[in-house]
Each structure stands twice: as C-alpha cells, then as structure tokens.
Design a protein around this motif. Structure first.
Motif, short mmCIF file in Angstrom:
data_model
loop_
_atom_site.label_atom_id
_atom_site.label_comp_id
_atom_site.label_asym_id
_atom_site.label_seq_id
_atom_site.Cartn_x
_atom_site.Cartn_y
_atom_site.Cartn_z
N ILE A 186 3.95 43.21 -2.18
CA ILE A 186 5.28 44.02 -2.08
C ILE A 186 6.36 43.00 -2.14
N TYR A 187 6.26 41.98 -1.36
CA TYR A 187 7.27 40.76 -1.81
C TYR A 187 7.57 40.44 -3.05
N LYS A 188 6.56 40.29 -3.71
CA LYS A 188 6.91 39.92 -5.17
C LYS A 188 7.53 41.20 -6.07
N ASN A 200 12.44 43.09 -8.64
CA ASN A 200 13.70 44.16 -8.75
C ASN A 200 14.79 43.71 -9.12
N PRO A 201 15.71 44.28 -10.02
CA PRO A 201 16.92 43.84 -10.47
C PRO A 201 17.89 44.22 -9.34
N LYS A 202 17.48 45.44 -8.65
CA LYS A 202 18.57 45.75 -7.82
C LYS A 202 18.41 44.85 -6.52
N VAL A 244 13.07 49.18 -1.62
CA VAL A 244 11.90 49.43 -0.91
C VAL A 244 11.01 50.73 -1.15
N ARG A 245 11.71 51.81 -1.66
CA ARG A 245 11.14 52.77 -2.13
C ARG A 245 10.38 52.40 -3.40
N GLU A 246 10.93 51.79 -4.36
CA GLU A 246 10.39 51.27 -5.60
C GLU A 246 9.21 50.47 -5.30
N ALA A 247 9.37 49.54 -4.49
CA ALA A 247 8.25 48.42 -4.23
C ALA A 247 7.17 48.87 -3.44
N THR A 248 7.35 50.01 -2.83
CA THR A 248 6.05 50.84 -2.07
C THR A 248 5.18 51.65 -3.13
N LYS A 249 5.95 52.32 -4.03
CA LYS A 249 5.46 53.09 -4.87
C LYS A 249 3.90 52.67 -5.41
#
Length: 103
Positions: free
Chosen positions: A5-7, A12-14, A98-103
C-alpha cells in the motif's frame, strides 16, 4: 498498512501533487510569519524610536503594541487558513489517494 500500500501511495501522481501543494503552502505561510516577527525584531533592535512612538499626543500606548497584536492575530489567522485548507482540499486529495491505494 502493508508495504504494498505504501508503494501504491508513493507511486500515485496525486501524492506528489499533494506533497508539493502542502509543502509550498506551508513554506509560504512560514515565510510570512517569520518575516513579520523578524521584521518587528529588527525594527526594535535597530530603530526602537519607531516602536516607542505614541499612538497620539499624550498617549502612553505606543505604536509597537498594536503592531505586536496584529502580528499575533495575523499568525492565528494564517494558522486557521492552513487548517481550513488542510481539512478541505488536502484531505480530499488524501482520501482519493487512500481510496485508490486500497482498491
């Protein structure tokens, strides 16, 4: 959180956008506060007659008092601005990351 998740967050560009916006904003506000505080200290050190000038003839209140109060109140307002922007724009971007990383 896992390393995966950290990676994802770091990639993420955001995240880079958030980091840049937040850092620039914090540095701007820091520069404003530091310039006002150190500017006043420089005036006190090198031109104290400016700060000890009475507000009006016969007044014991000097110009330094409202200037100092304005710096303190201005610092509070800048802090409020930072908190407001953090709770709005920055938190929105953070939640998207966070939402995009936990998908």
């Amino acid at each position: 959180m896992s390393a995966d998740i950290y990676k994802k967050v770091r990639a993420n560009p955001k995240f880079a956008e958030l980091e840049g916006k937040r850092s620039r904003f914090a540095l701007l506000l820091t520069a404003i506060v530091m310039a006002s505080y150190y500017g006043m200290m420089m005036i006190v050190a090198f031109a104290p007659e400016v700060m000890r000038t009475p507000i009006s003839t016969g007044s014991t209140l000097t110009i330094g008092v409202p200037i100092g109060a304005a710096i303190i109140i201005g610092s509070w307002l800048l802090t409020g601005w930072f908190v407001n922007r953090s709770n709005g724009e920055f938190d929105t971007i953070n939640n998207e990351i966070v939402r995009e990383a936990t998908k």
